[in-house]
Design a protein around this motif. Sequence first.
Motif, PDB file in Angstrom:
ATOM      1  N   ARG A   1       8.601   5.244  18.396  1.00 33.95           N
ATOM      2  CA  ARG A   1       7.186   5.487  18.456  1.00 33.95           C
ATOM      3  C   ARG A   1       6.830   6.036  16.961  1.00 33.95           C
ATOM      4  O   ARG A   1       6.055   7.111  16.866  1.00 33.95           O
ATOM      5  CB  ARG A   1       6.685   6.499  19.381  1.00 33.95           C
ATOM      6  N   SER A   2       6.966   5.279  15.875  1.00 30.73           N
ATOM      7  CA  SER A   2       6.582   5.951  14.689  1.00 30.73           C
ATOM      8  C   SER A   2       5.202   5.647  14.407  1.00 30.73           C
ATOM      9  O   SER A   2       4.618   4.668  14.889  1.00 30.73           O
ATOM     10  CB  SER A   2       7.602   5.147  13.379  1.00 30.73           C
ATOM     11  N   SER A   3       4.472   6.505  13.705  1.00 31.91           N
ATOM     12  CA  SER A   3       3.362   6.219  13.112  1.00 31.91           C
ATOM     13  C   SER A   3       2.918   6.382  11.607  1.00 31.91           C
ATOM     14  O   SER A   3       3.692   7.275  11.228  1.00 31.91           O
ATOM     15  CB  SER A   3       2.385   7.204  13.993  1.00 31.91           C
ATOM     16  N   THR A   4       1.994   5.996  10.994  1.00 35.41           N
ATOM     17  CA  THR A   4       1.667   6.175   9.528  1.00 35.41           C
ATOM     18  C   THR A   4       0.614   7.482   9.522  1.00 35.41           C
ATOM     19  O   THR A   4      -0.430   7.433  10.188  1.00 35.41           O
ATOM     20  CB  THR A   4       0.964   5.082   9.049  1.00 35.41           C
TER      21      THR A   4
ATOM     22  N   GLN B   1       0.710  -1.380  -0.001  1.00 35.88           N
ATOM     23  CA  GLN B   1       0.121  -0.028  -0.008  1.00 35.88           C
ATOM     24  C   GLN B   1       0.835   1.297   0.079  1.00 35.88           C
ATOM     25  O   GLN B   1       0.286   2.483  -0.246  1.00 35.88           O
ATOM     26  CB  GLN B   1      -1.044   0.122   1.183  1.00 35.88           C
ATOM     27  N   GLY B   2       2.118   1.097   0.336  1.00 33.02           N
ATOM     28  CA  GLY B   2       2.934   2.446   0.589  1.00 33.02           C
ATOM     29  C   GLY B   2       2.615   3.025   1.697  1.00 33.02           C
ATOM     30  O   GLY B   2       1.470   3.123   2.112  1.00 33.02           O
ATOM     31  N   ARG B   3       3.528   3.833   2.390  1.00 30.03           N
ATOM     32  CA  ARG B   3       3.268   4.431   3.584  1.00 30.03           C
ATOM     33  C   ARG B   3       4.069   5.839   3.682  1.00 30.03           C
ATOM     34  O   ARG B   3       5.377   5.793   3.127  1.00 30.03           O
ATOM     35  CB  ARG B   3       3.590   3.746   4.855  1.00 30.03           C
ATOM     36  N   LEU B   4       3.473   6.904   4.440  1.00 31.94           N
ATOM     37  CA  LEU B   4       4.355   7.822   4.881  1.00 31.94           C
ATOM     38  C   LEU B   4       4.375   7.926   6.386  1.00 31.94           C
ATOM     39  O   LEU B   4       3.318   7.956   6.975  1.00 31.94           O
ATOM     40  CB  LEU B   4       3.684   9.302   4.464  1.00 31.94           C
ATOM     41  N   LEU B   5       5.563   7.524   6.973  1.00 30.05           N
ATOM     42  CA  LEU B   5       5.693   7.425   8.372  1.00 30.05           C
ATOM     43  C   LEU B   5       6.325   8.779   9.135  1.00 30.05           C
ATOM     44  O   LEU B   5       7.065   9.580   8.346  1.00 30.05           O
ATOM     45  CB  LEU B   5       6.646   6.450   8.706  1.00 30.05           C
ATOM     46  N   ARG B   6       5.568   9.010  10.205  1.00 34.83           N
ATOM     47  CA  ARG B   6       6.207   9.943  11.087  1.00 34.83           C
ATOM     48  C   ARG B   6       7.088   9.450  12.218  1.00 34.83           C
ATOM     49  O   ARG B   6       6.541   8.506  12.846  1.00 34.83           O
ATOM     50  CB  ARG B   6       5.180  10.888  11.843  1.00 34.83           C
ATOM     51  N   ILE B   7       8.353   9.963  12.282  1.00 32.70           N
ATOM     52  CA  ILE B   7       9.138   9.428  13.471  1.00 32.70           C
ATOM     53  C   ILE B   7       9.333  10.615  14.363  1.00 32.70           C
ATOM     54  O   ILE B   7      10.279  11.513  14.069  1.00 32.70           O
ATOM     55  CB  ILE B   7      10.444   8.911  12.831  1.00 32.70           C
ATOM     56  N   PRO B   8       9.040  10.750  15.609  1.00 30.82           N
ATOM     57  CA  PRO B   8       9.200  11.757  16.497  1.00 30.82           C
ATOM     58  C   PRO B   8      10.854  11.508  16.847  1.00 30.82           C
ATOM     59  O   PRO B   8      11.243  10.758  17.214  1.00 30.82           O
ATOM     60  CB  PRO B   8       8.534  11.371  17.935  1.00 30.82           C
ATOM     61  N   ILE B   9      11.590  12.806  16.734  1.00 29.58           N
ATOM     62  CA  ILE B   9      12.923  12.987  16.776  1.00 29.58           C
ATOM     63  C   ILE B   9      13.271  12.398  18.401  1.00 29.58           C
ATOM     64  O   ILE B   9      14.222  11.753  18.661  1.00 29.58           O
ATOM     65  CB  ILE B   9      13.408  14.263  16.650  1.00 29.58           C
TER      66      ILE B   9
END
Length: 300
Positions: free
Chosen positions: A222-225, A209-217
């Motif tokens: 605790r990465s999230s889609t 599906q492909g994803r864009l992830l956010r990784i809190p520095i």
Amino acid sequence: MNPFAHRLTRCAATSTTLVALAAAVATAPAQAQPPSCPAVTVSTIATAVIPFVDWAENLGFDAQGNLWVARLYRNEVQRYDSAGRVTATVAVPSPGAIRPGPDRLLYVVYGDNSMNFLPGAHDSGVVRFDPTADAPVPETFVRGLRMANGAGFDDTGNLYVADTGTGVVRVRPDGTVDTEWTAQTGQFGVNGLAVQGDSVYTTVYLTPQGRLLRIPIDQPARSSTVIDTLLADDLTSGPGGFLYTATTLGTLVRVDPVTQATCTLMNRDALAAVAAVPDSDRDLVVATGRGDILRVHLDA
């Protein structure tokens, strides 16, 4: 070979992934278009000399505002003037992301090549050079990565590299890898990368599906889609505080990282890279799979 197959051949790790991606392309639902998405005006900056051989893997601007293009298969990065003419070339093997550093040097990832997945290869990392020099000479900043691809700096000078083989790597200003931080971000298939505020955003290409992830520095485990975006390739933070993603399906997608609202700004040939134009709140540059460089103006 068409751009979609060309990109998959270069990046795919297994035949299973290829089958899953092909199925996803056939069944992907259309995204709703919110009324806030602006129209765009597209113009050509430069045309590929040899289509597809001139694949532009990444785009970046130096501190002087000059556009640099990573020509993956030519093993070089090229500097362009405002008329679309090449004014300098620097040899870099399989170049990927191009980013200006806090020291005003230009940082370029190298070894963006799936051959580095072979045992004992690991010829990937980051070089840097002075873009104002008459004949820039790259020096190695970090080595030993698996398949460096996207990159971005945070406000304190740390460099984050999307290593397709291992995940997001944090490199300290002295060129050493922060192994503790990096170990918490393992995600095979990461590709584009942008740093915005307190977060690192990265695309994951090799998933159905492909994803864009956010990784809190501050909390990398605790990465999230943010969204699912099929065949999301490169990524940049740009006008309006939005994220802009280029996909090899040919779409340029605008993403609100807070509300997760998306819209498609343009849809044409496969796209490989996107960058925000410095000192502009309405302009982006994108690269097509064949190697053309386009300017995308966001209309009022």
